[in-house]
Scaffold this active site. Structure first.
Site, PDB file in Angstrom:
ATOM      1  N   LYS A   8       0.959  -1.358   0.150  1.00  0.00           N
ATOM      2  CA  LYS A   8       0.202   0.280   0.186  1.00  0.00           C
ATOM      3  C   LYS A   8       1.047   1.464  -0.321  1.00  0.00           C
ATOM      4  O   LYS A   8       0.336   2.157  -0.498  1.00  0.00           O
ATOM      5  CB  LYS A   8      -1.315   0.371   1.094  1.00  0.00           C
ATOM      6  CG  LYS A   8      -1.832  -0.851   0.884  1.00  0.00           C
ATOM      7  CD  LYS A   8      -2.702  -0.675   2.388  1.00  0.00           C
ATOM      8  CE  LYS A   8      -2.754  -0.897   4.031  1.00  0.00           C
ATOM      9  NZ  LYS A   8      -1.890  -2.311   4.020  1.00  0.00           N
ATOM     10  N   ARG A  82     -10.466   0.952   7.653  1.00  0.00           N
ATOM     11  CA  ARG A  82      -9.890  -0.209   8.065  1.00  0.00           C
ATOM     12  C   ARG A  82     -10.820  -1.250   8.624  1.00  0.00           C
ATOM     13  O   ARG A  82     -10.976  -2.377   9.096  1.00  0.00           O
ATOM     14  CB  ARG A  82      -8.815  -0.828   9.023  1.00  0.00           C
ATOM     15  CG  ARG A  82      -7.715  -0.069   8.929  1.00  0.00           C
ATOM     16  CD  ARG A  82      -6.695  -1.349   8.555  1.00  0.00           C
ATOM     17  NE  ARG A  82      -5.385  -2.100   9.363  1.00  0.00           N
ATOM     18  CZ  ARG A  82      -4.291  -0.869   9.005  1.00  0.00           C
ATOM     19  NH1 ARG A  82      -4.440   0.058   8.154  1.00  0.00           N
ATOM     20  NH2 ARG A  82      -3.155  -1.242   9.233  1.00  0.00           N
ATOM     21  N   ARG A 116      11.739  -6.133   5.593  1.00  0.00           N
ATOM     22  CA  ARG A 116      11.401  -5.021   5.715  1.00  0.00           C
ATOM     23  C   ARG A 116      12.046  -4.073   6.630  1.00  0.00           C
ATOM     24  O   ARG A 116      12.330  -3.830   7.298  1.00  0.00           O
ATOM     25  CB  ARG A 116       9.840  -4.708   6.135  1.00  0.00           C
ATOM     26  CG  ARG A 116       9.405  -3.225   5.641  1.00  0.00           C
ATOM     27  CD  ARG A 116       8.130  -3.120   5.270  1.00  0.00           C
ATOM     28  NE  ARG A 116       7.536  -2.966   6.524  1.00  0.00           N
ATOM     29  CZ  ARG A 116       5.262  -2.701   5.916  1.00  0.00           C
ATOM     30  NH1 ARG A 116       5.488  -2.235   5.212  1.00  0.00           N
ATOM     31  NH2 ARG A 116       4.911  -2.860   7.494  1.00  0.00           N
ATOM     32  N   ARG A 149      10.343  -1.948  11.949  1.00  0.00           N
ATOM     33  CA  ARG A 149       9.312  -1.351  12.597  1.00  0.00           C
ATOM     34  C   ARG A 149       9.273  -2.024  13.639  1.00  0.00           C
ATOM     35  O   ARG A 149       8.858  -3.312  13.687  1.00  0.00           O
ATOM     36  CB  ARG A 149       7.954  -1.456  12.135  1.00  0.00           C
ATOM     37  CG  ARG A 149       7.725   0.427  11.283  1.00  0.00           C
ATOM     38  CD  ARG A 149       6.728   0.008   9.688  1.00  0.00           C
ATOM     39  NE  ARG A 149       5.474  -0.752  10.430  1.00  0.00           N
ATOM     40  CZ  ARG A 149       4.349  -0.629   9.151  1.00  0.00           C
ATOM     41  NH1 ARG A 149       4.480  -0.250   8.280  1.00  0.00           N
ATOM     42  NH2 ARG A 149       3.408  -1.174  10.167  1.00  0.00           N
ATOM     43  N   ARG A 160      -1.526  -8.663  13.237  1.00  0.00           N
ATOM     44  CA  ARG A 160      -1.700  -8.154  12.824  1.00  0.00           C
ATOM     45  C   ARG A 160      -3.284  -9.077  11.514  1.00  0.00           C
ATOM     46  O   ARG A 160      -3.546  -8.665  10.732  1.00  0.00           O
ATOM     47  CB  ARG A 160      -0.840  -7.573  11.563  1.00  0.00           C
ATOM     48  CG  ARG A 160      -0.280  -6.440  12.947  1.00  0.00           C
ATOM     49  CD  ARG A 160       1.234  -5.888  12.350  1.00  0.00           C
ATOM     50  NE  ARG A 160       1.283  -5.308  11.153  1.00  0.00           N
ATOM     51  CZ  ARG A 160       2.323  -5.417  10.328  1.00  0.00           C
ATOM     52  NH1 ARG A 160       3.782  -5.260  10.855  1.00  0.00           N
ATOM     53  NH2 ARG A 160       2.620  -3.814   9.370  1.00  0.00           N
TER      54      ARG A 160
END
Ligand code: ATP
Ligand code: MG
Length: 212
Positions: A8, A82, A116, A149, A160
């Site tokens: 996204k 969301r 990431r 993160r 998640r």
């Protein structure tokens, strides 16, 4: 729309650059509240680190406030709404003309998120496997350090994805029945992006013709 790590942020950056929209990312807003140690950020950090969504009223208020400040410019929302109550709160204030859904398999996502690295101030993301920074550990544009993160750990990623299935998938149905949902499927952002771009070019062209 799209599960965590579906691209996204990357696709949003390309859309805003190509089409000149303003980008509002709910995750980036929350993370900047956390790094500035605002009261709200400190309160929300534990939800986020546990892979849970922050409460709907908090999130809707934050985003709708930012949208009011945008005045008449066009915008792209990333990471909001969301949940169905968030989608309803948005609908009460604005009409949504297009919803882009990035449909990426969960297996691909798990692997991506744990490799990431993020430049927190801008939300720019890198992946050590397929999109590494020019200098390891540093942001290409600013030279500032990249971080992993706190919520990109394997256990939190699983939570998640669960939250996504339970709370966010119903939002897809909400927009599908409103006739505004457009789904793009694939395992690589670079493969998905040309289709998103072509879709938006076509959409903009028909809007401009109608206006003319
Ligand atoms: P990615 O950054 O890869 O798209 P993501 O979609 O999980 O992954 P963010 O959108 O950055 O990440 O959101 C990170 C966290 O912030 C979420 O797990 C959630 O706790 C919180 N959050 C972000 N947007 C919302 C929202 N609209 N409603 C509730 N919580 C949110
Ligand atoms: Mg994001």
């Amino acid at each position: 729309m799209g599960p965590p790590g579906s691209g996204k942020g990357t696709v949003s950056a390309r859309i805003t650059k190509t089409f000149g929209l303003s980008h509002i990312s709910s995750g980036d807003i929350l993370r900047s509240n956390i790094s500035n140690k605002s009261e709200l950020g400190l309160l929300m950090k534990c939800c986020i680190d546990q892979g849970q969504l922050v409460p709907d009223d908090v999130m809707s208020r934050l985003i709708l406030r930012d949208l009011r400040a945008m005045d008449h410019s066009s915008w792209l929302l990333d990471g909001f709404p969301r949940t169905v109550p968030q989608a309803e709160a948005l609908d009460d204030a604005h009409s949504v003309d297009t919803v882009i859904n990035l449909n990426v398999p969960f297996q691909t996502i798990k692997q991506r998120l744990t490799s990431r690295w993020t430049h927190l101030p801008t939300g720019r993301v890198y992946n050590v496997d397929f999109n590494p920074p020019k200098v390891p550990g540093l942001d290409d544009e600013t030279g500032e350090p990249l971080v992993q993160r706190d919520d990109d750990t394997p256990d939190t990623v699983t939570l998640r994805l669960k939250a996504y299935e339970n709370q966010t998938e119903p939002v897809l149905e909400y927009y599908r029945s409103n006739g505004v949902l457009e789904t793009f499927t694939g395992t690589e952002t670079n493969m998905i992006w040309p289709h998103v771009e072509a879709f938006l070019q076509k959409k903009l062209f028909s809007v401009k013709q109608k206006v003319a």
